[in-house]
Design an enzyme around this catalytic site. Structure first.
Site, short mmCIF file in Angstrom:
data_model
loop_
_atom_site.label_atom_id
_atom_site.label_comp_id
_atom_site.label_asym_id
_atom_site.label_seq_id
_atom_site.Cartn_x
_atom_site.Cartn_y
_atom_site.Cartn_z
N ILE A 346 31.19 19.27 34.50
CA ILE A 346 30.46 19.61 34.16
C ILE A 346 29.59 20.53 34.04
CG2 ILE A 346 29.62 18.95 36.04
CD1 ILE A 346 28.28 16.68 33.89
N CYS A 347 28.62 20.93 33.20
CA CYS A 347 27.59 22.21 32.70
C CYS A 347 28.14 23.31 32.99
CB CYS A 347 26.31 21.84 33.62
SG CYS A 347 24.70 22.92 33.49
N LEU A 348 27.79 24.54 33.95
CA LEU A 348 28.59 25.47 34.61
C LEU A 348 30.33 25.28 35.33
CD1 LEU A 348 27.44 28.45 36.22
CD2 LEU A 348 29.25 27.01 37.33
#
Length: 351
Positions: A346-348
């Site tokens: 998720i995200c990074l």
């Protein structure tokens, strides 16, 4: 007329006394009745009593005194002195506001969030490490800050990490009076405890438009000292926080296991994970093994049901060790050295 002036003077004294009573009641000061604050009726030969006894200030315990009662609450002609700070952008923009946090100069990357609620969660999100956060919602602080209660897994129940992660906070209007069943302190008190500078009275719409058109901007928050000896001026220095390995700064240092014996075994790489992600996995009967960002993954993945790569701050290219270990694990699965396992981020972690 003299009679009119006398009546007007009595009215003003009573209004001042009532105003003092209102402010003290708003601050939760106990032990003083309304009759103790109102002036005595003016009679010939009797001296009028002081509207607010001087001994009252000494009688109020220090824990009940407001530590950060700043702003326009008393009106623009008040004698109160408000500490101010200046937000300086790399394009030369300077915006002055009122301080309601820790007064120390900082540098960071200016970003914004549009959330209407949830500032305790946003401020403790490790993804905001090194950044000065601008909140677009106009009023912030009205429900205070919750306590530090832990949940059944030993995680802070109301925060996304164990500390405030942002470098600074910029808002339009600060609510000096907070009200919520779970509020234990004001936002100002919390920021001062955590050593985070914050300004209000800033044009957040202007900042948001700048960020949307130019991208994240380098910025500083500056405070002029009350006394400057020698007249030396400290030059403004901007910092590119993306040149720091922010992932290493927020990641845990030692592995940690949650919900030992859970049905599903998840190996999670901590690049700045939010506590609610861990909590969501635990609620689904997962045993979560959280490891530092630079931990080799291939051997650990053999005993896991899946690999999770968390969110985190900064430039993903700075987490080169994470990339190397992930590449090694993927190649081992593709070659058949270890069984194919689900991988999600998720995200990074997704980047």
């Amino acid at each position: 007329t003299p009679q009119g002036r006398a009546r007007g003077g009595t009215w003003h004294r009573r209004m001042r006394a009532n105003f003092g009573l209102l402010l003290l009641c708003q601050q939760g000061v106990a032990g003083w009745s309304a009759s103790a604050l109102l002036p005595a009726a003016t009679h010939p030969g009797r001296a009028s009593r002081t509207a607010v006894p001087a001994r009252m200030v000494e009688a109020i315990p220090s824990r009940d005194r407001p530590t950060a009662f700043l702003g326009s609450t008393f009106g623009s002609n008040s004698a109160m002195f408000y500490r101010q700070g200046t937000l300086v952008l790399e394009d030369g923009t300077r915006l002055r506001g009122v301080s309601f946090g820790c007064e120390k100069p900082i540098a960071g990357e200016l970003v914004f969030t549009t959330g209407m609620v949830g500032y305790p969660e946003s401020l403790t999100d490790p993804s905001y490490k090194g950044q000065i956060l601008v909140m677009t919602y106009p009023i912030v602080g009205n429900y205070g800050v919750p306590n530090d209660e832990l949940d059944q897994w030993g995680l802070p129940k109301f925060f996304e990490s164990d500390r405030v992660q942002v470098s600074g906070l910029i808002i339009s209007d600060y609510s000096h009076h907070h009200s919520h069943w779970n509020s234990q302190r004001s936002l100002s008190q919390w920021l001062i405890e955590q050593g985070i500078p914050a300004l209000y009275g800033i044009d957040t719409r202007l900042l948001t438009k700048k960020i949307r058109s130019k991208g994240a901007l380098r910025a500083t928050i500056e405070f002029e000292p009350s006394v400057a000896l020698g007249g030396a001026k400290v030059p403004t220095s901007f910092e590119d926080v993306n040149k720091r390995n922010l992932v290493a700064e927020v990641s845990i240092k030692e592995p940690r296991v949650f919900n030992k014996g859970g049905k599903y075994k998840v190996l999670a790489t901590d690049c700045g994970i939010k506590y609610n992600i861990i909590r969501s996995l635990l609620q689904r009967d997962c045993e979560v093994t959280l490891v530092p960002w630079d931990t080799p993954l291939k051997d650990r993945l053999k005993d896991a049901d899946g690999l999770f790569l968390s969110n985190g701050p900064g430039d993903p290219a700075m987490a080169s060790k994470t990339v190397e270990h992930l590449k090694e694990a993927i190649e081992a699965m593709e070659s058949g050295e270890i069984k194919m396992k689900p991988l999600f981020g998720i995200c990074l972690g997704n980047q």
